[in-house]
Design an enzyme around this catalytic site. Structure first.
Site, PDB file in Angstrom:
ATOM      1  N   GLY A  37      -0.185  42.849  56.768  1.00  0.00           N
ATOM      2  CA  GLY A  37      -1.027  43.197  57.902  1.00  0.00           C
ATOM      3  C   GLY A  37      -2.483  43.356  57.513  1.00  0.00           C
TER       4      GLY A  37
ATOM      5  N   ARG B 105       2.733  36.581  56.317  1.00  0.00           N
ATOM      6  CA  ARG B 105       3.913  36.991  55.565  1.00  0.00           C
ATOM      7  C   ARG B 105       4.715  35.739  55.240  1.00  0.00           C
ATOM      8  NH1 ARG B 105       2.874  41.369  59.004  1.00  0.00           N
ATOM      9  NH2 ARG B 105       2.898  43.381  57.942  1.00  0.00           N
TER      10      ARG B 105
ATOM     11  N   ASP C  96       2.737  47.587  50.531  1.00  0.00           N
ATOM     12  CA  ASP C  96       3.875  47.642  49.632  1.00  0.00           C
ATOM     13  C   ASP C  96       4.609  46.309  49.516  1.00  0.00           C
ATOM     14  OD1 ASP C  96       4.810  47.745  52.212  1.00  0.00           O
ATOM     15  OD2 ASP C  96       6.181  49.423  51.874  1.00  0.00           O
TER      16      ASP C  96
ATOM     17  N   THR D  13      -4.097  48.800  53.818  1.00  0.00           N
ATOM     18  CA  THR D  13      -3.201  49.008  54.946  1.00  0.00           C
ATOM     19  C   THR D  13      -3.669  50.225  55.731  1.00  0.00           C
ATOM     20  OG1 THR D  13      -0.964  49.705  55.593  1.00  0.00           O
ATOM     21  CG2 THR D  13      -1.649  50.224  53.363  1.00  0.00           C
TER      22      THR D  13
ATOM     23  N   ASP E 219      -1.889  52.208  57.379  1.00  0.00           N
ATOM     24  CA  ASP E 219      -0.871  53.262  57.406  1.00  0.00           C
ATOM     25  C   ASP E 219      -1.037  54.304  56.307  1.00  0.00           C
ATOM     26  OD1 ASP E 219       0.373  52.186  59.622  1.00  0.00           O
ATOM     27  OD2 ASP E 219       1.774  50.988  58.447  1.00  0.00           O
TER      28      ASP E 219
ATOM     29  N   ASP F  44       0.247  54.403  53.368  1.00  0.00           N
ATOM     30  CA  ASP F  44       1.600  54.728  52.916  1.00  0.00           C
ATOM     31  C   ASP F  44       1.940  54.174  51.536  1.00  0.00           C
ATOM     32  OD1 ASP F  44       1.604  52.078  53.672  1.00  0.00           O
ATOM     33  OD2 ASP F  44       3.441  52.192  54.853  1.00  0.00           O
TER      34      ASP F  44
ATOM     35  N   ARG G 220       5.027  53.334  61.332  1.00  0.00           N
ATOM     36  CA  ARG G 220       6.473  53.175  61.461  1.00  0.00           C
ATOM     37  C   ARG G 220       7.227  54.135  60.549  1.00  0.00           C
ATOM     38  NH1 ARG G 220       6.328  48.127  61.409  1.00  0.00           N
ATOM     39  NH2 ARG G 220       6.530  47.829  59.171  1.00  0.00           N
TER      40      ARG G 220
END
Length: 328
Positions: free
Chosen positions: A15, A76, A107, A130, A132, A134, A176
């Protein structure tokens, strides 16, 4: 510096996030500074498999530090998950005389990089990009700060309408598996409740909290919901549950979606991307590989890929306590 590395490729994968262009720019100009050649790979691992390369120099990356998205595009690649696909990728790198690679992503990107390194011993350094936030081993990822500001600005505007019509707004944000955006943006925007996947607060507690807010004199409320929260199957089901059990508000739903990924990167993200991009090139020239360049306590950190992809970045749950205190 290790002079054996002369040609360094750079790509973005997964992303997109604001600040990726700034990171590409830093990588390319660091290569120029250290008398190396830089090559851009379009569309991430899929472009690597297809040999979609372009030569880059200092002027190729002018006027992109302020641009969102990634000019190298991102994708992707299922093919890269196969041994045959990775073999094609390796052959293209060798045929292009590329000695090392910088990958910018999350990741999934780092997992692919680690597998590729294990199979071919090819020098790769990762930069976390990213929204996120994360990734383990780094306090912040490129794009996270910009996404936070985008969400807060959107909620500020939603609150104007909520106040005007005595409404309860459920605002879904990305995340998510990680609640960083919801938790921090919720506090920053003054949300009454914040729902994140790391903490299941339960439907009954939510109803009691909203009823208490109404009794205290609040005429409108904002609930920030991370898309990975498990209270309901989805935010629309949660809205229906609130309507059935609390008639104090007119309930509305706003899903911010990919709006959060776009836009010009914040100053923080531009600076972070620049720091990580420079250090990524320097690490390769020093003979390092199979690791991510991150930031810990505002200091540059080198983190092995296996550690970076081993788990999620730890959420500061103390912020939940703070949110409860200041949302009365």
């Amino acid at each position: 510096m290790n002079k054996k590395i002369q040609n360094i490729a750079v790509m973005t994968s997964g992303g997109d996030s604001p600040g990726m262009n700034a990171a590409i720019r830093a990588v390319v100009r660091s290569c120029v500074f250290y008398n190396c050649t830089s090559v851009g790979i379009y569309r991430g691992y899929q472009g690597l498999i297809e040999g979609d390369f372009i030569h880059l120099d200092a002027r190729s990356v002018k006027n992109i530090i302020n641009k969102g998205g990634t000019f190298l595009k991102s994708a992707r690649s299922k093919e890269f998950e196969t041994k045959e696909g990775r073999q094609k990728a390796y052959d293209n790198l060798k045929n292009g005389n590329i000695d090392a690679m910088v990958v910018i992503g999350g990741d999934g990107t780092f997992t692919g990089a680690n597998v590729f390194y294990q199979e071919y011993n090819f020098p790769i350094i990762g930069i976390p990009g990213t929204i996120d936030n994360d990734i383990s081993g780094t306090d912040y990822t490129i794009g996270y700060d910009t996404a936070l500001n985008t969400v807060v600005e959107a909620i500020d505007k939603i609150r104007d309408t909520a106040n005007s019509h005595n409404r309860l707004f459920l605002v879904e944000v990305m995340g998510r598996n990680a609640g960083d955006i919801a938790l921090n943006a919720g506090i920053g925007a003054g949300a009454e409740e914040i729902l994140i996947p790391e903490e299941d607060l339960g439907k009954e507690r939510l109803i009691k909290s909203l009823a208490k807010s109404k009794q205290s004199g609040k005429t409108s409320s904002i609930v920030v919901v991370s898309e990975g929260d498990q209270i309901g199957k989805n935010i629309l089901e949660l809205a229906d549950y609130i309507r059935e059990n609390l008639d104090a508000y007119e309930v509305k739903v706003t899903v911010l979606g990919h709006l959060q990924r776009g836009g010009s990167p914040s100053c923080y993200d531009r600076v972070l991307a620049s720091r990580l991009g420079v250090k990524a090139v320097e690490a390769l020239l020093e003979g390092k590989k199979d690791l991510m360049i991150g930031v810990q306590s505002n200091k540059i950190a080198e983190v092995p890929f296996k550690e970076a992809i081993s788990g999620e970045n730890e959420l500061d749950l103390e912020l939940l306590r703070i949110a409860d205190i200041i949302s009365i």
